[in-house]
Design a protein around this motif. Sequence first.
Motif, PDB file in Angstrom:
ATOM      1  N   CYS A  51      34.997  -0.072 -85.902  1.00  0.00           N
ATOM      2  CA  CYS A  51      33.699   0.500 -85.548  1.00  0.00           C
ATOM      3  C   CYS A  51      33.173   1.167 -86.810  1.00  0.00           C
ATOM      4  CB  CYS A  51      33.829   1.511 -84.416  1.00  0.00           C
ATOM      5  SG  CYS A  51      32.281   2.356 -83.995  1.00  0.00           S
ATOM      6  N   GLY A  52      31.907   0.959 -87.116  1.00  0.00           N
ATOM      7  CA  GLY A  52      31.387   1.511 -88.358  1.00  0.00           C
ATOM      8  C   GLY A  52      29.878   1.632 -88.365  1.00  0.00           C
ATOM      9  N   VAL A  63      44.225   4.198 -82.917  1.00  0.00           N
ATOM     10  CA  VAL A  63      43.001   4.006 -83.687  1.00  0.00           C
ATOM     11  C   VAL A  63      43.104   4.854 -84.951  1.00  0.00           C
ATOM     12  CG1 VAL A  63      40.500   4.372 -83.711  1.00  0.00           C
ATOM     13  CG2 VAL A  63      41.614   3.496 -81.641  1.00  0.00           C
ATOM     14  N   LEU A  64      42.741   4.287 -86.089  1.00  0.00           N
ATOM     15  CA  LEU A  64      42.745   5.010 -87.356  1.00  0.00           C
ATOM     16  C   LEU A  64      41.345   5.520 -87.663  1.00  0.00           C
ATOM     17  CD1 LEU A  64      44.812   2.516 -89.579  1.00  0.00           C
ATOM     18  CD2 LEU A  64      45.665   4.283 -87.997  1.00  0.00           C
ATOM     19  N   LYS A  65      41.247   6.795 -88.052  1.00  0.00           N
ATOM     20  CA  LYS A  65      39.987   7.333 -88.507  1.00  0.00           C
ATOM     21  C   LYS A  65      39.866   7.149 -90.010  1.00  0.00           C
ATOM     22  CE  LYS A  65      37.024  11.445 -88.379  1.00  0.00           C
ATOM     23  NZ  LYS A  65      36.886  12.861 -87.930  1.00  0.00           N
ATOM     24  N   PRO A  79      32.861   5.860 -80.140  1.00  0.00           N
ATOM     25  CA  PRO A  79      33.157   4.992 -81.286  1.00  0.00           C
ATOM     26  C   PRO A  79      34.634   4.681 -81.466  1.00  0.00           C
ATOM     27  CG  PRO A  79      31.490   6.594 -81.882  1.00  0.00           C
ATOM     28  CD  PRO A  79      31.957   6.969 -80.505  1.00  0.00           C
ATOM     29  N   ALA A  80      35.523   5.661 -81.265  1.00  0.00           N
ATOM     30  CA  ALA A  80      36.952   5.394 -81.413  1.00  0.00           C
ATOM     31  C   ALA A  80      37.426   4.378 -80.383  1.00  0.00           C
ATOM     32  CB  ALA A  80      37.755   6.687 -81.291  1.00  0.00           C
ATOM     33  N   ASN A  81      36.903   4.456 -79.159  1.00  0.00           N
ATOM     34  CA  ASN A  81      37.254   3.479 -78.129  1.00  0.00           C
ATOM     35  C   ASN A  81      36.726   2.103 -78.477  1.00  0.00           C
ATOM     36  OD1 ASN A  81      37.364   6.209 -77.038  1.00  0.00           O
ATOM     37  ND2 ASN A  81      37.702   5.274 -75.039  1.00  0.00           N
ATOM     38  N   ALA A  82      35.489   2.060 -78.991  1.00  0.00           N
ATOM     39  CA  ALA A  82      34.900   0.777 -79.366  1.00  0.00           C
ATOM     40  C   ALA A  82      35.742   0.068 -80.413  1.00  0.00           C
ATOM     41  CB  ALA A  82      33.474   0.987 -79.884  1.00  0.00           C
ATOM     42  N   ALA A  83      36.318   0.832 -81.337  1.00  0.00           N
ATOM     43  CA  ALA A  83      37.141   0.236 -82.393  1.00  0.00           C
ATOM     44  C   ALA A  83      38.402  -0.403 -81.846  1.00  0.00           C
ATOM     45  CB  ALA A  83      37.512   1.300 -83.423  1.00  0.00           C
ATOM     46  N   GLY A  84      38.864   0.046 -80.685  1.00  0.00           N
ATOM     47  CA  GLY A  84      40.111  -0.460 -80.142  1.00  0.00           C
ATOM     48  C   GLY A  84      39.964  -1.541 -79.097  1.00  0.00           C
ATOM     49  N   LEU A  85      38.737  -1.940 -78.785  1.00  0.00           N
ATOM     50  CA  LEU A  85      38.510  -2.833 -77.649  1.00  0.00           C
ATOM     51  C   LEU A  85      38.698  -4.316 -77.940  1.00  0.00           C
ATOM     52  CD1 LEU A  85      35.352  -1.357 -75.873  1.00  0.00           C
ATOM     53  CD2 LEU A  85      37.602  -1.726 -74.859  1.00  0.00           C
ATOM     54  N   MET A  86      38.228  -4.770 -79.099  1.00  0.00           N
ATOM     55  CA  MET A  86      37.952  -6.192 -79.275  1.00  0.00           C
ATOM     56  C   MET A  86      39.163  -7.093 -79.053  1.00  0.00           C
ATOM     57  SD  MET A  86      34.739  -6.794 -79.852  1.00  0.00           S
ATOM     58  CE  MET A  86      34.855  -8.428 -80.574  1.00  0.00           C
ATOM     59  N   THR A  87      40.211  -6.891 -79.809  1.00  0.00           N
ATOM     60  CA  THR A  87      41.335  -7.821 -79.742  1.00  0.00           C
ATOM     61  C   THR A  87      42.000  -7.804 -78.377  1.00  0.00           C
ATOM     62  OG1 THR A  87      41.768  -7.804 -82.124  1.00  0.00           O
ATOM     63  CG2 THR A  87      43.611  -8.344 -80.681  1.00  0.00           C
ATOM     64  N   VAL A  88      42.203  -6.617 -77.796  1.00  0.00           N
ATOM     65  CA  VAL A  88      42.905  -6.570 -76.516  1.00  0.00           C
ATOM     66  C   VAL A  88      42.055  -7.166 -75.403  1.00  0.00           C
ATOM     67  CG1 VAL A  88      44.432  -4.682 -77.143  1.00  0.00           C
ATOM     68  CG2 VAL A  88      42.225  -4.146 -76.123  1.00  0.00           C
ATOM     69  N   GLN A 110      30.174   0.563 -93.428  1.00  0.00           N
ATOM     70  CA  GLN A 110      31.086   1.665 -93.716  1.00  0.00           C
ATOM     71  C   GLN A 110      31.959   1.861 -92.483  1.00  0.00           C
ATOM     72  OE1 GLN A 110      29.237   5.488 -94.145  1.00  0.00           O
ATOM     73  NE2 GLN A 110      31.103   6.483 -94.886  1.00  0.00           N
ATOM     74  N   VAL A 111      33.255   1.729 -92.645  1.00  0.00           N
ATOM     75  CA  VAL A 111      34.173   1.784 -91.518  1.00  0.00           C
ATOM     76  C   VAL A 111      34.409   3.234 -91.101  1.00  0.00           C
ATOM     77  CG1 VAL A 111      36.511   1.246 -90.746  1.00  0.00           C
ATOM     78  CG2 VAL A 111      35.271  -0.377 -92.193  1.00  0.00           C
ATOM     79  N   LEU A 112      34.306   3.497 -89.795  1.00  0.00           N
ATOM     80  CA  LEU A 112      34.550   4.827 -89.238  1.00  0.00           C
ATOM     81  C   LEU A 112      35.895   4.889 -88.516  1.00  0.00           C
ATOM     82  CD1 LEU A 112      30.994   5.513 -87.764  1.00  0.00           C
ATOM     83  CD2 LEU A 112      31.897   6.230 -89.989  1.00  0.00           C
TER      84      LEU A 112
END
Length: 349
Positions: A62-63, A343-345, A119-128, A33-35
């Motif tokens: 992040c989910g 980041v999208l919620k 969690p919001a930061n984790a969602a934005g980390l991977m690609t960059v 489930q995507v957060l």
Amino acid sequence: MNNTALYANENGELCGRRDLPIPQPIEGEILIQVLFTGVNRSDITSVKLLGSRNRVLGNDFCGRVLDVSGLADTAFEPGDIVAGYTIANHDRPLRYGSHQSYISIPPKNIFKVPENVPPANAAGLMTVVQTANDALLNLHLPLPSMTQGPTDGVFVIAGGATTVGISTIQLARSIGIKSIIVTASPGRHELLESLGATRCFDYRKDSVVQDIKAAVEETGLGPVFGLDAAATPDAAKILLDALADRDDTHLASLSPWAGDRFEFVLGGRDYDVIFHPPGAPEPFVSLARPADAAKMWDSLMWVLQHYGKEFKLPVIEVFEGPAEEALEELEKVADQGKFGKLVLKHPLI
């Protein structure tokens, strides 16, 4: 349960869809489930420049883990908060696109989110982070998880205030590079210096090429490493004009069209990347580099361990609202009209 997604149709037109089914995990996949999802320029450029169609947009997420029954052996359990990124290829299944309420993907590039990473930061980390890691490897530099002591040379980053630029500055500082020269708007210079940049120049100034040349000469520190983190013709030209006449220069770019002097940088090396740009006679293919992928993953784990101290995303903007408005925000990122990490919620309305 509804599944709201950001989608590109068969004509490459972007829309919000609320009729996609909840993915059903097949063998070897994990249902999440995507957060939150991280927005990258490639969410849009993969459609407009690389020809992806009938696609749920997005790679980073992040989910919460919902179902691991498709895995025979796994360290993940329902309820775990995880983050990661998905395969970016043009023909990937709809369930792989991250900008939707639920995804079902293989667990290869997924990690449990540590307590020190919101969690919001984790969602934005991977690609960059992985793009910055790949840039260092393409420039024949070590990664933070590999190195001991200082690294010789001067690093020049055109587009220092992009999220990849910001990530690369911090990784370069962490491997011990003493001189990090960047271009950015003047209003970003103080922040970039706080992250590790030693000299900042306004890319709009007519003197920027001469300024970079002079700054490099002043250091006298050996080889020069140049990264086009903006993926624009202007950024690549600044680096070429300032550095290309040196014998000790190594160049890399996020743009596949930067030219033969540049090594092409990607955000993942663990699978064959395949796209078919409109009008191109043959698909674009970049073969997997498993050894580099392993090094990049180790470096990502270093970033997670040191997040908030030696590494951070200093500006996070969280969007919450309708899918159609989220698409407008994605367009701004693609046009480089936003600063920081968007980041999208989820779920999107």
